[in-house]
Design an enzyme around this catalytic site. Structure first.
Site, short mmCIF file in Angstrom:
data_model
loop_
_atom_site.label_atom_id
_atom_site.label_comp_id
_atom_site.label_asym_id
_atom_site.label_seq_id
_atom_site.Cartn_x
_atom_site.Cartn_y
_atom_site.Cartn_z
N ARG A 17 -86.39 -73.26 11.76
CA ARG A 17 -87.08 -72.72 10.59
C ARG A 17 -87.94 -73.79 9.93
NH1 ARG A 17 -81.72 -73.31 7.34
NH2 ARG A 17 -81.11 -71.27 8.18
N HIS A 18 -88.92 -73.34 9.13
CA HIS A 18 -89.75 -74.23 8.34
C HIS A 18 -88.92 -74.80 7.20
CE1 HIS A 18 -93.16 -75.66 5.97
NE2 HIS A 18 -93.94 -75.43 7.01
N ALA A 19 -89.20 -76.05 6.85
CA ALA A 19 -88.41 -76.70 5.80
C ALA A 19 -88.79 -76.25 4.39
CB ALA A 19 -88.56 -78.22 5.91
N LEU A 20 -90.03 -75.79 4.19
CA LEU A 20 -90.51 -75.54 2.84
C LEU A 20 -90.95 -74.10 2.60
CD1 LEU A 20 -92.66 -78.78 2.41
CD2 LEU A 20 -90.32 -78.40 1.65
N TYR A 69 -89.54 -68.15 7.57
CA TYR A 69 -90.51 -68.69 8.52
C TYR A 69 -89.70 -69.37 9.62
CZ TYR A 69 -95.02 -70.81 9.92
OH TYR A 69 -96.16 -71.17 10.59
#
Length: 389
Positions: free
Chosen positions: A226-229, A233
């Site tokens: 997953r996206h960190a921010l 996502y």
């Protein structure tokens, strides 16, 4: 109309990926590229493997459309011939180590002193000066040094990026720098010395995470899925075992996902998920809710709803799926390139400039070049020599 770089002559001393990737794109844009290789083996990337009709995959990828000439720069007569070729070139590119390049007299700053018309480009690991200038630097080393490895993987284990991102990054900055310098020369007549490092290029790409860490004193949480921010996502499995990458970039998209795809409108305004910041904080609960909805419906139905709601997603494809990708096939993105002992299928260059013509679909054997190209370079050098008409 003609290819954008028609008439531009490039001489390069290069190995591996970063500089060959740069000059292959120059060739794709219509430049004639003469690759100077050291006998008897040439570019060491020729020997990485032999999977494409006896040729190295990386070499074929990075050297389509070029000519090759074998010259030993330590031999005086061959060095004199090399100097003539460089004097006739518009562009020179090299990715030797800074020390070796300086001793050979082929650093960009050295060449532009002798040839003011020339656009000369150095690509090195760490730059031509500074405390790390002489350290060896390959792609994975620079991935580590630039923060890319620390940002990739899962919380328990770091990972490299799965392709030559440091080499490609430096190659693309070299390409854009050369194109900008060619434009300036067309306006002012002045050449340029370009010197860039793989570390500086890839550090620019990891900069947002660096800036965030400097601001709050903590590194981003690493996640392989997953996206960190941004949330949601990341990767999600469907009921048939296939995996998709799902991306929600704005709150209206989250509302559409919750209501039109998941059938749970109450989640759209749930305080845990109402904003991106709250979704990131509660990402585990968020992903559990999405996964439960996806598992309860047939994959085809989930995908249909995602398309209808205009939610971005993509299949997780392996290399074989990419080679057969329906979008690439429909847009005729593949062509056949001639190799010294066979042929291979390669992607067309992605520039898509109108009326630019076809690239040269040929990968050279060592010392395989058109004599006319060498003759033209030497003739240009003689015309540019002081005192000649």
């Amino acid at each position: 109309m003609s290819a954008p770089l028609e008439g531009i002559l490039v001489v390069t001393v290069e190995n591996a990926v970063s500089a060959p990737f740069t000059t292959r794109h120059l060739a794709d844009l219509g430049a004639r590229v003469l690759k100077v290789e050291r006998p008897p083996h040439g570019d060491f990337a020729r020997d990485y493997d032999s999977r494409l009709a006896g040729e190295s995959t990386y070499f074929v990828w990075g050297n389509r459309g070029k000519d090759s000439i074998a010259l030993d720069l330590r031999e005086p007569t061959q060095r004199e011939h090399f100097d003539e070729l460089v004097a006739g070139a518009d562009v020179f590119v090299q990715n030797l180590s800074p020390g070796a390049a300086r001793r050979a007299g082929v650093l960009a700053e050295q060449l532009t002193e002798r040839h003011p018309h020339l656009i000369a480009c150095d690509i090195s690991g760490y730059g031509i000066d500074g405390p790390r200038a002489d350290d060896k630097a390959y792609d994975l080393i620079v991935q580590a040094e630039s923060g890319a490895v620390a940002l990739t993987g899962d919380p328990e284990r770091m990972s490299k990026v799965g392709f030559s991102v440091a080499d490609i990054c430096a190659g693309m900055y070299a390409l854009s720098g050369i194109l900008a310098a060619l434009h300036r020369r067309a306006v002012t007549g002045e050449g340029a010395a370009i010197s860039l490092s793989m570390l500086e290029c890839l550090a620019e790409w990891t900069a947002p995470q660096t800036y965030a860490s400097v601001a709050d004193g903590a590194p981003p949480t690493r996640s392989a899925r997953r996206h960190a921010l941004i949330a949601p996502y990341g990767l999600f499995e469907l009921d048939d075992g296939s995996v998709i990458m799902l991306a929600v970039q704005a709150n209206p998209e989250w509302v559409a996902l919750a209501t039109e795809v998941m059938g749970r409108p109450e989640l759209a305004t749930d305080p845990r998920f109402a904003t991106n910041a709250s979704r990131v904080v509660n990402v585990d609960e968020l992903e559990e809710a999405i996964s439960a909805c996806f598992a309860a419906e047939p994959a085809a139905q989930v995908l249909s709803r995602l398309r209808a709601a205009r939610i971005a997603f993509g299949r997780v494809n392996g290399p074989l799926e990419v080679a057969a990708h329906e979008q690439l096939q429909a847009r005729d993105r593949f062509g056949t390139v001639e190799l010294p002992e066979g042929a291979a299928t390669m992607l067309r260059p992605p520039f898509n400039i109108s009326a630019a013509g076809e690239p040269r679909w040929r990968v050279p054997a060592l010392d395989e070049h058109e004599p006319e190209l060498v003759d033209e370079l030497i003739e240009r050098a003689r015309r540019r020599a002081p005192g000649t008409a």
